[in-house]
Design a protein around this motif. Sequence first.
Motif: not given
Length: 145
Positions: A21-25, A15-19
Motif C-alpha cells: 500500500d505504501v509503495i503504491l501510494v 505482512n506485505l499488504v501495508p508495505l
Amino acid sequence: MRIRDHRADDEPEINLVPLIDVILVLIIFFVVTATFDSRSVLKLELPRATGEPNDASKALSVLVNADGRYFVDDREVLRDDLESLKSTLAEVAGNDRQRPVLLRADARTPHQAVVTAYDALGQLGFRRVMIATAPSPKAQAGEAR
C-alpha cells in the motif's frame, strides 16, 4: 506434567499488504508530480505573427496572463505594480542583465500590462527582449505545401 514452550510454534511472518500500500501510494505520488509542467498552469493565447522562431531555451521567461498578472520563470508576482515586478525580476535574474528575456503575453492582455513589463525590463537594464508569438494560420498553411 510436561510444559511445552509455545514460542517455538509461533512462526514469524511479515505482512506485505501495508508495505505494498505504501509503495503504491508513493508511485502514484511520483507519477502525478512528475507530470506537472509550468506551461500547463497558465493557458495563454499568444498573438499571431509570421517569422522564424528564435532559440529561447536559456531566456528568462516573463508571462503576462489575460488578467494582467505577471509570472517570472516559475514565480508569480504578487502585485501588478512596476516596483513589485522589478524586484521579482531582479531576484530571479540576479546580476545577469545580458540574459535574453522571452516576454509571453496573452493576446487578450491589457496593453498597459505589456508596457509595464517592458518598462521594468528597461529600467533594470535588460536589452535583449523577445516576444513569443504563435505562428499565423497563413504561415502554417504555406509550410504544409
